[in-house]
Motif scaffolding. Structure first.
Motif, short mmCIF file in Angstrom:
data_model
loop_
_atom_site.label_atom_id
_atom_site.label_comp_id
_atom_site.label_asym_id
_atom_site.label_seq_id
_atom_site.Cartn_x
_atom_site.Cartn_y
_atom_site.Cartn_z
N GLN A 1 20.13 -8.45 15.23
CA GLN A 1 20.85 -8.78 14.01
C GLN A 1 22.34 -9.01 14.26
O GLN A 1 23.00 -9.68 13.48
N CYS A 2 22.86 -8.48 15.35
CA CYS A 2 24.30 -8.57 15.59
C CYS A 2 24.78 -10.00 15.78
O CYS A 2 25.75 -10.40 15.16
N PRO A 3 24.13 -10.82 16.62
CA PRO A 3 24.58 -12.22 16.73
C PRO A 3 24.52 -12.95 15.40
O PRO A 3 25.35 -13.81 15.13
N VAL A 4 23.55 -12.61 14.55
CA VAL A 4 23.46 -13.27 13.25
C VAL A 4 24.70 -12.97 12.42
O VAL A 4 25.33 -13.86 11.84
N ALA A 5 25.08 -11.70 12.38
CA ALA A 5 26.26 -11.32 11.59
C ALA A 5 27.52 -11.97 12.13
O ALA A 5 28.36 -12.47 11.37
N PRO B 1 5.62 -22.71 12.90
CA PRO B 1 6.59 -21.64 13.17
C PRO B 1 8.01 -21.97 12.75
O PRO B 1 8.93 -21.21 13.05
N ASP B 2 8.22 -23.09 12.06
CA ASP B 2 9.56 -23.48 11.62
C ASP B 2 9.96 -22.65 10.39
O ASP B 2 10.02 -23.16 9.27
N TYR B 3 10.22 -21.40 10.62
CA TYR B 3 10.48 -20.47 9.52
C TYR B 3 11.72 -20.89 8.73
O TYR B 3 12.73 -21.28 9.29
N CYS B 4 11.59 -20.81 7.41
CA CYS B 4 12.67 -21.06 6.44
C CYS B 4 13.03 -22.53 6.31
O CYS B 4 14.05 -22.87 5.72
N ARG B 5 12.21 -23.42 6.82
CA ARG B 5 12.51 -24.86 6.69
C ARG B 5 12.21 -25.33 5.27
O ARG B 5 11.16 -25.03 4.71
N GLU C 1 18.73 -13.88 8.77
CA GLU C 1 17.78 -13.04 9.51
C GLU C 1 16.36 -13.56 9.33
O GLU C 1 15.96 -13.97 8.24
N ASN C 2 15.60 -13.58 10.44
CA ASN C 2 14.21 -14.02 10.47
C ASN C 2 14.04 -15.50 10.16
O ASN C 2 12.97 -15.94 9.72
N ASN D 1 15.09 -15.65 15.66
CA ASN D 1 13.90 -14.95 15.16
C ASN D 1 12.76 -15.00 16.18
O ASN D 1 11.84 -14.17 16.12
N TRP D 2 12.79 -15.95 17.11
CA TRP D 2 11.75 -16.05 18.14
C TRP D 2 12.26 -15.54 19.50
O TRP D 2 11.57 -15.69 20.50
#
Length: 511
Positions: free
Chosen positions: A110-114, A328-332, A382-383, A406-407
């Protein structure tokens, strides 16, 4: 609020800052292309630099507030900044060591995301402060897609892969004593108006070079390790996806195709590792269910086919035996997929990129691409997969930069892999790095404009004359280890020409 950017003739200055700060050094450290405090530094980057410097040193609480906002938005761990060093060190620390900012973090991913959310907010504020016309891409002289070069552990086997499964033709190359090379030409079955035929043609050159070029990156070892991870993602019951799969070319087909892009029958008979995506259970039994993905042996690359495969009913049934996975293209957001015209055939190149925004800005500033909206969320969430895209309207060609945190498995770091692979430092010293064999190649009428743009940005590049008629210009996208190569017969501006490599001499095929 105390600083304003003022466009000037030949130079850009800061008008009467309220704070007496030594800005030159931190700005130079912050700049991904090592710009200086003159016309080589773009106003948008300058405003970002000033904003971050002032945030760090004159108002620490807003930075802490932004970090807290990022934590709250992403559910990430608390972040803390070690402020014991000098100003320049703090800027470099923020940019290069986001992972070290986490304390007591249960889920380190989660750190790189933030941190990316914080970085994106800073960049967004900087771009809003700059004049809007500065973000417009500059026209580029007759840019054309040519093909790709790859480092390959077995050039002959990689070339034969495309001959067998993609109807490619082997192309002879000039003799080069110290390097093994092979090349193929893809002529994809694209019909239609002449201006839409650019995607029908692609040259692929595969190179294995035992020479000791700059850097310690072991290309052969990395390819072997990545191949195992990609194959695991493509097998039934495997890991579904891996960030290495983000490195791929896309081939697109429609009703005007004169034949199949890929020999699926031969691939099935050979037991070639493949993966097919479906969007819902209702179309899983049809060959148009979604993307078909294949690993290219010997290289850090995969192929993505999105087309009517033109196969028989029996072959459609046989396709059920390959690895079918939910997309697997999550959130597209698929609602905007048809907003841009994309050509048939070779329509895109996609990269694993830890800094997609930096890559996009490079493509806009140096190559004249246009920034377009990606169907994935940005800033990174996230995710979710996060991407940034550019588009060359005159080519109807796209380049995508993907950050698939996320992967990212626990024992794999996109950031670390790219840092190890980067040849930017070697290039700045005038040396050729083995990772530069992995390049996206365009042909142009003249290299002049691109050399001048690189010089204006103080960006490293390598220019070589590969034969009596051809020049090759190499550049690397900072913080992403992505090499772009331009080929041309024309160069008239003053520039240093490096010693030629016979591994980069492609003969008449390059023309």
């Amino acid at each position: 609020d105390g600083l304003k950017l003022k466009p000037c003739e030949g130079k850009r200055e800061i008008s009467k800052p309220k704070f007496e700060l030594g800005l030159t050094e931190p700005i130079r450290r912050l700049s991904p292309w090592q710009g200086k405090m003159d016309s080589s530094l773009s106003p948008s980057l300058l405003s970002l630099s000033v904003l971050l410097v002032l945030t760090l040193h004159t108002c620490a609480s807003p930075l802490q507030h932004m970090l807290a906002e990022a934590d709250s938005a992403s559910g990430a761990c608390p972040l803390s900044v070690d402020r014991s060093g000098r100003l320049g060190d703090e800027v470099a620390y923020l940019q290069s060591s986001p992972g070290q900012l986490c304390e007591g973090c249960a889920q380190h991913v989660q750190c790189p995301v933030a941190m990316l959310q914080v970085d994106t907010q800073l960049r967004s504020r900087a771009s809003e402060a700059a004049p809007q016309h500065l973000a417009v891409a500059q026209p580029s002289p007759q840019l054309r897609t040519w093909g790709r070069t790859f480092f390959s552990t077995d050039p002959e086997a990689t070339a034969n892969f495309f001959v067998k499964y993609f109807f490619a033709t082997l192309v002879p190359l000039p003799r080069c004593g110290f390097a093994q090379r092979a090349a193929v030409e893809l002529r994809l079955p694209v019909g239609g108006p002449q201006q839409r035929l650019a995607g029908a043609h692609q040259i692929l050159v595969f190179i294995s070079d035992p020479s000791a070029f700059a850097g310690t990156w072991n290309a052969t070892q990395i390819v072997l390790e990545a191949a195992a991870l990609i194959r695991d993602a493509l097998r039934p019951g495997g890991s579904v996806y891996h960030p290495w799969v983000d490195n791929h070319d896309g081939y697109f087909g429609g009703s005007s195709l004169r034949g199949p892009i890929m020999n699926v029958t031969a691939a099935l008979e050979s037991g070639l590792p493949m993966e097919k995506y479906y969007k819902d259970e209702h179309n899983k039994d049809r060959d148009e269910g979604g993307v078909l993905r294949v690993y290219v042996p010997g290289v850090l690359w995969t192929v993505e086919v999105l087309a009517d495969l033109g196969v028989s009913p029996k072959t459609v049934l046989d396709l059920q035996k390959v690895d079918w996975v939910f997309n697997p293209d999550y959130c597209r957001d698929h609602s905007g997929d048809a907003l841009y015209n994309v050509r048939l055939g070779w329509w895109k190149s996609t990269y694993m990129a830890p800094r997609p925004e930096v890559a996009v800005q490079f493509m806009v500033d140096i190559l004249g691409a246009e920034r377009i909206e990606s169907p994935y969320p940005w800033p990174p969430e996230e995710n979710c997969i996060a991407t940034r895209w550019v588009y060359f309207p005159q080519l109807e060609f796209e380049v995508h930069f993907a950050l698939s945190l996320n992967w990212q498995p626990a024992n794999f770091s996109i950031e670390e892999q790219v840092q190890a692979m980067s040849g930017l430092q070697a290039l700045a010293s005038g040396a050729f790095h083995v990772s530069m064999y992995n390049s996206l190649v365009f042909s142009v009428d003249s290299l002049d404009e691109y050399v001048l743009r690189l010089q204006a940005q103080s960006m490293p590049y390598m220019l070589m004359q590969t034969d009596s008629k051809q020049y090759a210009l190499f550049m690397i996208i900072p913080e992403n280890a992505i090499t772009v190569q331009l080929r041309s017969q024309h160069l008239s501006v003053q520039a240093t020409i490096s010693e030629a490599l016979c591994s980069e001499d492609f003969g008449q095929m390059a023309l």
